[in-house]
Design an enzyme around this catalytic site. Structure first.
Site, PDB file in Angstrom:
ATOM      1  N   ARG A  16      38.612  34.455  34.997  1.00  0.00           N
ATOM      2  CA  ARG A  16      37.797  35.175  35.978  1.00  0.00           C
ATOM      3  C   ARG A  16      38.408  36.547  36.249  1.00  0.00           C
ATOM      4  NH1 ARG A  16      37.938  37.975  40.726  1.00  0.00           N
ATOM      5  NH2 ARG A  16      39.375  36.459  41.632  1.00  0.00           N
ATOM      6  N   GLU A 146      39.314  39.102  50.854  1.00  0.00           N
ATOM      7  CA  GLU A 146      39.463  40.297  50.029  1.00  0.00           C
ATOM      8  C   GLU A 146      40.088  41.436  50.824  1.00  0.00           C
ATOM      9  OE1 GLU A 146      36.780  43.028  46.977  1.00  0.00           O
ATOM     10  OE2 GLU A 146      35.801  41.958  48.613  1.00  0.00           O
TER      11      GLU A 146
END
Length: 507
Positions: A16, A146
């Site tokens: 990923r 994030e």
């Protein structure tokens, strides 16, 4: 080994985050192969294999991996990055057969304000709705914060407000990424430990990037500070400067933190590294720790000598741990010990005078090319020992070889025969043919005929590259007898000329 070791989960995100390396895109079959190897041989705890909603190819890859994982009881160890998008990512997960979603959310007020343009409460409500839906559909949910690193630097109150909310949600793990690779090791220690002390019941993963080449150091500090899991990639693949590399991080944790353990099999790290290098086209730097081509190669002769004397240049980082072997480079810095170590590995033994001659020949060759390989060594020995038996009465002093697209190859040759010097020029069908034609002119003046060339064979060591040593073996017929001479050089034509000079001295 301590009796109560702390276990660290290893999540590999090569398929990923690592696939975000510029120019890299794995095919579905390549993804499946890597996933299988990571879970069954390397034995990482979890793998993150894709981002939801990216493409049909990504969907096909995820479906093939989840099908295999389900059949082998490994589905709960396969994870997919998803988004706060209502039911879209959840439906994608269900169709792909995946069971663990890693929900990407905002870990800094800066990202929340300027990218989403939302208030914290709005974001939390949307995140909560996705988590609730995922649970209802039987999916397990982890949450990424994030830009968490910038959040801790500049908006810590927001980060803790968000974690207060997540602490009420049915999430299995909260993942703390240093998204831009900005943290120093001291900051990692401070931020991770503060976060874990405040929320002792949450499982935290630390996710390091390598923009300042601090990825491995930050992983070490994150684990020391109490992180329960870490995210890594094979060969440090990833966006920009990449992620913390799997092989380096595992070696560091195993050697410097005996109070903890991982499930990773060190002996499989090099194998998976080379496979991913092949599939990705992303070349491993030769000096990359643990998996680089040169990292277990001693070049200096003094180091090779030290290795023979109580392993003076050995450390705990031995190549056998990773399925590799120690090598001793051959070149202009080689000493006698370097060459003896290589001979021992090949099962060869030379007398001291012959070893001295071989050493000198390797040094000469090392001035022409960077490294002489172990595979070159038998050719060098053969060349040197063959030369020992020949008295030098003929010497090729100089030559100029020319080759062009539309003109015939030509040679200008200067040669000494019994101290008399001759110079001739000739053309031919190739450079070596031109050389032989010039040589015939010289011997015609001497009223001598040259032997007839009956066979011409070229060999390079197995796996030889464009700069590999080249051995040319020429068979000659002279006075109704056949004999062979050989020459060795990194240039094929030059090796043939050397073989020819030996022939001239023999006759």
């Amino acid at each position: 080994m301590p009796s109560a070791q702390r276990y660290i989960e290893i999540m590999d995100t090569t398929l990923r985050d690592g696939e975000q390396t510029s120019g890299v895109s794995f095919s579905p079959s390549e993804k499946l192969t890597i996933a299988q190897l990571l879970l069954t041989e390397v034995k990482v705890d979890r793998i993150e294999i894709a981002s939801a909603r990216v493409s049909e190819g990504e969907f096909a890859a995820v479906k093939s991996i989840t099908k295999w994982a389900k059949a082998n009881g490994l589905l709960d160890r396969v994870e997919v990055l998803t988004f706060v998008d209502g039911d879209v990512s959840v439906q994608w997960m269900l169709k792909a057969g995946a069971k663990v979603m890693n929900l990407l959310t905002k870990g800094s007020l800066n990202h929340l304000t300027h990218q989403l343009k939302k208030k914290p409460e709005e974001h939390f409500a949307e995140v909560g709705a996705v988590i609730k839906l995922a649970k209802k559909k039987g999916l397990e949910c982890n949450v990424y914060l994030e830009d968490w690193s910038n959040g801790m630097r500049h908006s810590k109150d927001y980060v803790f407000q968000y974690l207060d909310f997540l602490n009420t949600q049915p999430v299995k793990r909260v993942m703390l990424p240093d998204t831009l690779g900005i943290l120093t090791p001291a900051e990692v220690t401070s931020f991770v430990s503060e976060t874990i002390q405040r929320y002792p019941n949450i499982h935290f993963d630390f996710h390091a990037h390598n923009d300042y080449d601090l990825g491995t150091a930050n992983v070490l500090e994150g684990v020391k500070a109490g992180a329960h899991g870490i995210h890594l990639t094979i060969n440090g693949m990833g966006e920009r400067a990449g992620n913390a590399p799997l092989a380096s991080a595992i070696a560091v944790l195993n050697d410097f933190m005996p109070e903890l353990k991982t499930g990773v099999a060190e002996g499989s790290l090099y194998k998976v590294s080379k496979l991913v290098e092949t599939f990705s086209g992303f070349r491993i730097p030769v000096n990359k720790p643990v998996v680089g081509e040169n990292v277990f190669t001693q070049t200096a002769g003094i180091h090779a000598d030290g290795d023979k004397k109580n392993k003076l240049y050995f450390s705990d980082l031995i190549p056998e741990r990773f399925g590799r072997t120690r090598k001793y480079a051959l070149g202009k810095t080689s000493g006698k010990a370097n060459i003896e170590n290589n001979l021992q590995q090949l099962g060869l033994q030379l007398s001291d005078p012959d070893l001295k001659k071989v050493t000198q020949r390797i040094i000469e060759l090392g001035d022409k090319k960077e490294v002489v390989t172990q595979a070159d060594l038998p050719y060098i020995i053969s060349d040197v020992l063959d030369s020992n038996t020949i008295e030098e009465k003929v010497t090729v002093l100089d030559y100029v070889l020319t080759h062009s697209k539309t003109l015939k190859p030509s040679v200008t040759l200067r040669i000494a025969i019994l101290e008399e010097i001759f110079e001739e020029h000739s053309q031919g069908d190739g450079q070596y043919d031109a050389f032989m034609n010039a040589l015939k002119k010289v011997y015609k003046k001497l009223k001598q005929e040259l032997p007839v060339l009956t066979d011409y064979a070229v060999r390079i060591p197995p796996g030889g590259k464009s700069d590999a040593l080249c051995e040319t073996i020429i068979t000659w017929r002279h006075s109704n007898k056949e004999f062979k001479t050989r020459g060795l050089d990194s240039d094929q034509t030059v090796s043939a000329i050397k073989a020819t000079q030996k022939m001239l001295n023999l006759i």
